[in-house]
Design a protein around this motif. Sequence first.
Motif, short mmCIF file in Angstrom:
data_model
loop_
_atom_site.label_atom_id
_atom_site.label_comp_id
_atom_site.label_asym_id
_atom_site.label_seq_id
_atom_site.Cartn_x
_atom_site.Cartn_y
_atom_site.Cartn_z
N ARG A 195 0.84 -1.21 0.00
CA ARG A 195 0.00 0.00 0.00
C ARG A 195 0.87 1.25 0.00
NH1 ARG A 195 -1.86 2.90 4.29
NH2 ARG A 195 -1.42 1.19 5.76
N HIS A 196 0.65 2.07 -1.01
CA HIS A 196 1.38 3.34 -1.10
C HIS A 196 0.71 4.40 -0.22
CE1 HIS A 196 3.82 2.04 -4.59
NE2 HIS A 196 2.76 1.35 -4.92
N ASN A 197 1.52 5.29 0.31
CA ASN A 197 0.97 6.39 1.11
C ASN A 197 0.82 7.66 0.29
OD1 ASN A 197 3.64 7.44 0.96
ND2 ASN A 197 4.20 6.32 2.82
N ARG A 198 0.95 7.53 -1.04
CA ARG A 198 0.75 8.67 -1.94
C ARG A 198 0.27 8.12 -3.28
NH1 ARG A 198 6.82 10.82 -3.31
NH2 ARG A 198 5.64 11.87 -4.95
N ASP A 199 -0.36 8.98 -4.07
CA ASP A 199 -0.89 8.54 -5.36
C ASP A 199 -0.33 9.36 -6.52
OD1 ASP A 199 -2.16 10.99 -5.14
OD2 ASP A 199 -4.19 10.19 -5.08
N ASP A 200 0.81 10.03 -6.28
CA ASP A 200 1.35 10.93 -7.30
C ASP A 200 2.79 10.57 -7.67
OD1 ASP A 200 2.48 11.59 -4.88
OD2 ASP A 200 2.32 13.77 -5.16
N LEU A 201 3.15 9.30 -7.61
CA LEU A 201 4.50 8.91 -8.00
C LEU A 201 4.75 9.25 -9.46
CD1 LEU A 201 5.00 5.43 -6.27
CD2 LEU A 201 5.71 7.68 -5.47
N ALA A 202 5.93 9.71 -9.76
CA ALA A 202 6.26 10.10 -11.13
C ALA A 202 6.42 8.90 -12.04
CB ALA A 202 7.55 10.95 -11.13
N ASP A 203 6.85 7.78 -11.51
CA ASP A 203 7.14 6.61 -12.33
C ASP A 203 6.69 5.35 -11.60
OD1 ASP A 203 8.18 4.60 -13.92
OD2 ASP A 203 10.05 5.67 -14.35
N TRP A 204 5.47 4.91 -11.88
CA TRP A 204 4.93 3.72 -11.22
C TRP A 204 5.66 2.46 -11.65
CZ3 TRP A 204 1.86 4.10 -7.13
CH2 TRP A 204 1.10 5.26 -6.96
N ASP A 205 6.08 2.40 -12.91
CA ASP A 205 6.79 1.21 -13.38
C ASP A 205 8.12 1.04 -12.63
OD1 ASP A 205 4.82 0.60 -15.19
OD2 ASP A 205 5.80 1.56 -16.89
N ARG A 206 8.81 2.14 -12.43
CA ARG A 206 10.08 2.07 -11.70
C ARG A 206 9.84 1.68 -10.24
NH1 ARG A 206 14.67 6.90 -11.26
NH2 ARG A 206 16.11 5.75 -9.91
N ALA A 207 8.77 2.21 -9.64
CA ALA A 207 8.45 1.87 -8.25
C ALA A 207 8.16 0.39 -8.12
CB ALA A 207 7.27 2.70 -7.77
N TYR A 208 7.42 -0.16 -9.07
CA TYR A 208 7.11 -1.59 -9.04
C TYR A 208 8.39 -2.42 -9.19
CZ TYR A 208 5.63 -6.14 -10.78
OH TYR A 208 5.48 -7.50 -10.96
N ALA A 209 9.22 -2.07 -10.16
CA ALA A 209 10.45 -2.83 -10.39
C ALA A 209 11.37 -2.76 -9.18
CB ALA A 209 11.16 -2.29 -11.63
N ASP A 210 11.42 -1.60 -8.54
CA ASP A 210 12.28 -1.44 -7.37
C ASP A 210 11.77 -2.27 -6.20
OD1 ASP A 210 14.56 -0.14 -6.16
OD2 ASP A 210 13.16 1.06 -4.99
N THR A 211 10.47 -2.27 -5.98
CA THR A 211 9.88 -3.07 -4.90
C THR A 211 10.08 -4.56 -5.17
OG1 THR A 211 8.22 -1.34 -4.56
CG2 THR A 211 7.79 -3.50 -3.58
N ARG A 212 9.86 -4.98 -6.37
CA ARG A 212 10.10 -6.38 -6.75
C ARG A 212 11.54 -6.77 -6.47
NH1 ARG A 212 12.09 -9.19 -11.11
NH2 ARG A 212 11.01 -11.13 -11.72
N ARG A 213 12.47 -5.89 -6.81
CA ARG A 213 13.90 -6.17 -6.59
C ARG A 213 14.18 -6.33 -5.10
NH1 ARG A 213 17.99 -2.81 -5.27
NH2 ARG A 213 16.76 -0.95 -5.75
#
Length: 300
Positions: A195-213
Amino acid sequence: MPAILGQNQYGKAEVRIVRLDRATPTHRVKDLNVSVALRGDLADTHLTGDNSKVLTTDATKNTVYALAKKHGIDSTEAFGLLLARHFVDDVPQVREARIRLEEYHWDRIPRNASRSRFVGADEIAHSFVRNGTETRTAQITYNAEQGAEVLSGIQDLVVMNSTDSEFWGFYRDEYTTLKETRDRILATQVTARWRHNRDDLADWDRAYADTRRHLLEAFSETYSYALQQTLYQMGARVIEHRPDIDEVRLSLPNKHHFEVDLEPFGMKNGNEVFYAADRPYGLIEGTILRDGAEPRIPVD
């Protein structure tokens, strides 16, 4: 006592959409499964059959396709937010929208695996192969008063450590037969939501890849005495490295690998040959929270 109508919702489930971006010779594919659920001032259709406030589920489906054409699909979360805000902001009787999305990823086929006429490229611009079994997921809930909540996730991510895992010292009762082990295979099929605490991330794909990593690195780097310990380390690593995430919910089935008894054949199994059991299996689940955060991811 008269009956009263409780919580209710409706929408269109599992809208399959493939969006191709042909803006460049190297095409881009977004392959999604989208489910929409709407809540609001919709009691009349239940109580009297008055459909005057019902946005048809067919129109809901068409909206998915139309907004994908009009705006494209930059990322799974961004498209979910776009849909949720449209239904709440543009349909007066809808007060809350929940959008669930699954993304199926495609990799480009390497040049040497194709007979394409194109020469000199390592990858074929228009040919893809579906990547493994894992699926990216997202759930967007948008309420006009409370704003948006974004849950990202992954499911069917199969991982294995061939060593650096033990399991011993557990409680025993009269029915316990499991042997202790100081060196075992640890394998699981990860289902994770965060669960994100914000809904305005500039790059959701990068956030997903980083979390997966971070999930994968924690799994591989943890010397495990229990799958529960590994689960905690995976969630904690995400919380520690991603300030935009307040909660991680993990479900880890233990994909058991049992050492085969080769003694009847005059052979000693040196922790090399295993029977991979598919069921029954242990199922380890848990939530890891940022200190001070309240749990909000539902337990299925």
